[in-house]
Design a protein around this motif. Structure first.
Motif, PDB file in Angstrom:
ATOM      1  N   ALA A  13      62.718  23.170  18.586  1.00 24.14           N
ATOM      2  CA  ALA A  13      63.217  22.304  17.518  1.00 24.14           C
ATOM      3  C   ALA A  13      64.376  22.945  16.761  1.00 24.14           C
ATOM      4  O   ALA A  13      65.220  22.239  16.202  1.00 24.14           O
ATOM      5  N   SER A  14      64.457  24.270  16.762  1.00 21.86           N
ATOM      6  CA  SER A  14      65.502  24.960  15.992  1.00 21.86           C
ATOM      7  C   SER A  14      66.812  25.128  16.764  1.00 21.86           C
ATOM      8  O   SER A  14      67.780  25.632  16.210  1.00 21.86           O
ATOM      9  N   PRO A  16      70.409  24.265  18.533  1.00 19.89           N
ATOM     10  CA  PRO A  16      71.487  23.384  18.079  1.00 19.89           C
ATOM     11  C   PRO A  16      71.580  22.077  18.884  1.00 19.89           C
ATOM     12  O   PRO A  16      72.049  21.067  18.356  1.00 19.89           O
ATOM     13  N   GLU A  17      71.137  22.088  20.125  1.00 17.34           N
ATOM     14  CA  GLU A  17      71.118  20.876  20.952  1.00 17.34           C
ATOM     15  C   GLU A  17      69.675  20.524  21.287  1.00 17.34           C
ATOM     16  O   GLU A  17      68.828  21.414  21.417  1.00 17.34           O
ATOM     17  N   PRO A  18      69.379  19.228  21.439  1.00 15.76           N
ATOM     18  CA  PRO A  18      68.014  18.828  21.802  1.00 15.76           C
ATOM     19  C   PRO A  18      67.587  19.468  23.124  1.00 15.76           C
ATOM     20  O   PRO A  18      68.401  19.696  24.012  1.00 15.76           O
ATOM     21  N   GLN A  19      66.315  19.750  23.218  1.00 20.93           N
ATOM     22  CA  GLN A  19      65.750  20.451  24.370  1.00 20.93           C
ATOM     23  C   GLN A  19      64.849  19.524  25.192  1.00 20.93           C
ATOM     24  O   GLN A  19      64.290  18.565  24.674  1.00 20.93           O
ATOM     25  N   ARG A  20      64.698  19.872  26.437  1.00 23.39           N
ATOM     26  CA  ARG A  20      63.635  19.344  27.291  1.00 23.39           C
ATOM     27  C   ARG A  20      62.882  20.571  27.769  1.00 23.39           C
ATOM     28  O   ARG A  20      63.488  21.558  28.181  1.00 23.39           O
ATOM     29  N   LEU A  21      61.569  20.537  27.650  1.00 27.56           N
ATOM     30  CA  LEU A  21      60.759  21.668  28.066  1.00 27.56           C
ATOM     31  C   LEU A  21      60.267  21.452  29.491  1.00 27.56           C
ATOM     32  O   LEU A  21      59.877  20.348  29.867  1.00 27.56           O
ATOM     33  N   CYS A  47      54.462  20.506  38.421  1.00 25.29           N
ATOM     34  CA  CYS A  47      55.520  20.651  37.412  1.00 25.29           C
ATOM     35  C   CYS A  47      55.601  19.381  36.585  1.00 25.29           C
ATOM     36  O   CYS A  47      55.302  18.283  37.068  1.00 25.29           O
ATOM     37  N   VAL A  48      56.056  19.542  35.368  1.00 22.88           N
ATOM     38  CA  VAL A  48      56.323  18.397  34.507  1.00 22.88           C
ATOM     39  C   VAL A  48      57.387  18.813  33.494  1.00 22.88           C
ATOM     40  O   VAL A  48      57.522  19.990  33.170  1.00 22.88           O
ATOM     41  N   ASP A  49      58.163  17.843  33.059  1.00 18.10           N
ATOM     42  CA  ASP A  49      59.112  18.089  31.968  1.00 18.10           C
ATOM     43  C   ASP A  49      58.777  17.139  30.836  1.00 18.10           C
ATOM     44  O   ASP A  49      58.326  16.020  31.064  1.00 18.10           O
ATOM     45  N   LYS A  50      58.979  17.615  29.615  1.00 17.06           N
ATOM     46  CA  LYS A  50      58.668  16.816  28.433  1.00 17.06           C
ATOM     47  C   LYS A  50      59.634  17.146  27.314  1.00 17.06           C
ATOM     48  O   LYS A  50      60.100  18.276  27.203  1.00 17.06           O
ATOM     49  N   LEU A  51      59.886  16.158  26.499  1.00 18.58           N
ATOM     50  CA  LEU A  51      60.600  16.400  25.251  1.00 18.58           C
ATOM     51  C   LEU A  51      59.620  17.023  24.270  1.00 18.58           C
ATOM     52  O   LEU A  51      58.421  16.686  24.287  1.00 18.58           O
ATOM     53  N   PRO A  52      60.077  17.926  23.406  1.00 17.66           N
ATOM     54  CA  PRO A  52      59.151  18.521  22.435  1.00 17.66           C
ATOM     55  C   PRO A  52      58.398  17.484  21.603  1.00 17.66           C
ATOM     56  O   PRO A  52      57.222  17.680  21.286  1.00 17.66           O
ATOM     57  N   ALA A  53      59.027  16.358  21.293  1.00 19.94           N
ATOM     58  CA  ALA A  53      58.376  15.319  20.500  1.00 19.94           C
ATOM     59  C   ALA A  53      57.214  14.664  21.239  1.00 19.94           C
ATOM     60  O   ALA A  53      56.359  14.029  20.617  1.00 19.94           O
ATOM     61  N   GLU A  54      57.162  14.831  22.559  1.00 16.94           N
ATOM     62  CA  GLU A  54      56.073  14.269  23.361  1.00 16.94           C
ATOM     63  C   GLU A  54      54.843  15.171  23.379  1.00 16.94           C
ATOM     64  O   GLU A  54      53.829  14.816  23.974  1.00 16.94           O
ATOM     65  N   LEU A  55      54.932  16.320  22.723  1.00 13.31           N
ATOM     66  CA  LEU A  55      53.861  17.312  22.762  1.00 13.31           C
ATOM     67  C   LEU A  55      53.245  17.493  21.385  1.00 13.31           C
ATOM     68  O   LEU A  55      53.944  17.787  20.425  1.00 13.31           O
ATOM     69  N   ASP A  56      51.940  17.339  21.324  1.00 12.18           N
ATOM     70  CA  ASP A  56      51.235  17.552  20.060  1.00 12.18           C
ATOM     71  C   ASP A  56      50.691  18.964  19.952  1.00 12.18           C
ATOM     72  O   ASP A  56      50.720  19.563  18.887  1.00 12.18           O
ATOM     73  N   SER A  57      50.164  19.468  21.075  1.00  9.29           N
ATOM     74  CA  SER A  57      49.501  20.767  21.045  1.00  9.29           C
ATOM     75  C   SER A  57      49.362  21.287  22.468  1.00  9.29           C
ATOM     76  O   SER A  57      49.487  20.530  23.443  1.00  9.29           O
ATOM     77  N   VAL A  75      50.655  28.663  32.901  1.00  8.57           N
ATOM     78  CA  VAL A  75      51.773  27.727  32.821  1.00  8.57           C
ATOM     79  C   VAL A  75      53.030  28.534  32.467  1.00  8.57           C
ATOM     80  O   VAL A  75      53.020  29.356  31.550  1.00  8.57           O
ATOM     81  N   PHE A  76      54.068  28.325  33.257  1.00  8.55           N
ATOM     82  CA  PHE A  76      55.383  28.930  33.035  1.00  8.55           C
ATOM     83  C   PHE A  76      56.228  27.888  32.325  1.00  8.55           C
ATOM     84  O   PHE A  76      56.271  26.729  32.752  1.00  8.55           O
ATOM     85  N   ILE A  77      56.920  28.314  31.271  1.00 11.17           N
ATOM     86  CA  ILE A  77      57.634  27.359  30.428  1.00 11.17           C
ATOM     87  C   ILE A  77      59.069  27.821  30.230  1.00 11.17           C
ATOM     88  O   ILE A  77      59.324  28.996  29.975  1.00 11.17           O
ATOM     89  N   ALA A  78      59.986  26.863  30.333  1.00  8.78           N
ATOM     90  CA  ALA A  78      61.403  27.123  30.068  1.00  8.78           C
ATOM     91  C   ALA A  78      61.955  25.947  29.268  1.00  8.78           C
ATOM     92  O   ALA A  78      61.397  24.852  29.276  1.00  8.78           O
ATOM     93  N   GLY A  79      63.055  26.188  28.597  1.00 12.75           N
ATOM     94  CA  GLY A  79      63.739  25.137  27.864  1.00 12.75           C
ATOM     95  C   GLY A  79      65.073  24.821  28.528  1.00 12.75           C
ATOM     96  O   GLY A  79      65.718  25.704  29.095  1.00 12.75           O
ATOM     97  N   LEU A  80      65.442  23.569  28.462  1.00 11.98           N
ATOM     98  CA  LEU A  80      66.712  23.113  29.018  1.00 11.98           C
ATOM     99  C   LEU A  80      67.511  22.464  27.899  1.00 11.98           C
ATOM    100  O   LEU A  80      67.025  21.542  27.232  1.00 11.98           O
ATOM    101  N   ASN A  81      68.725  22.971  27.667  1.00 11.37           N
ATOM    102  CA  ASN A  81      69.581  22.466  26.594  1.00 11.37           C
ATOM    103  C   ASN A  81      70.166  21.107  26.929  1.00 11.37           C
ATOM    104  O   ASN A  81      70.571  20.864  28.059  1.00 11.37           O
TER     105      ASN A  81
END
Length: 128
Positions: A13-14, A16-21, A47-57, A75-81
Motif C-alpha cells: 500500500a505504501s 508509489p504505484e499500485p501493486q499486484r501481489l 499460483c494466483v495474483d491478487k490486488l492488495p485490496a482483495e486480501l483481508d488476511s 507461499v512465495f510472494i512478490a509484488g508487481l508494480n
C-alpha cells in the motif's frame, strides 16, 4: 523487513504505484533432519495474483488456497508494480508467476521473494 502478512500488505500500500501481489504455493517433499536443519525439495503447486485490496488476511488467503489444495507448505510472494496510477492486470502478472515457478524449479536464489509457512511464519531458505 517483512515479518508478517500485514507488513506485506502495508508495504504494498505504501508503494508509489499500485501493486499486484503474486503468490506461488509450494509443497515440501522429502523433509528430514540433517545436522539439525530441515531438508527437502520444494514443488510448485499453484499460483494466483491478487490486488492488495482483495486480501483481508493471511488466514483468508490460506483458506482460499486450501479449497484448491491442502498440500501446500509454503507461499512465495512478490509484488508487481503498476504504472500511471493503474495496477498491473492478471495478464501482466502471468509471465512473472511463470518466472517464480521457473526460479523454484531451477533451484535459483529465492531471496527476492517473501516466503511464509502455513502458520504465517517468515521462512529463510537455503539452497541445498
Amino acid at each position: 523487513m517483512i515479518a508478517s502478512f500485514s507488513d506485506l500488505l502495508a508495504a504494498a500500500a505504501s508503494q508509489p504505484e499500485p501493486q499486484r501481489l503474486l503468490f506461488l504455493f509450494a509443497s515440501a517433499d522429502g523433509q528430514g533432519k540433517a545436522k539439525g536443519k530441515q531438508r527437502g525439495t520444494l514443488q510448485p503447486l499453484m499460483c494466483v495474483d491478487k490486488l492488495p485490496a482483495e486480501l483481508d488476511s493471511f488466514r483468508a488467503l490460506a483458506d482460499e488456497a486450501d479449497q484448491i489444495s491442502r498440500d501446500w507448505d509454503f507461499v512465495f510472494i512478490a509484488g508487481l508494480n503498476g504504472a500511471n496510477g493503474q495496477p498491473p492486470s492478471s495478464e501482466d502478472a502471468e509471465p512473472h508467476l511463470n518466472q517464480m515457478v521457473n526460479d523454484l524449479m531451477g533451484g535459483h536464489n529465492m531471496a527476492r521473494y517473501v516466503v511464509l509457512d502455513r502458520q504465517e511464519n517468515p521462512v529463510m531458505l537455503q539452497a541445498g
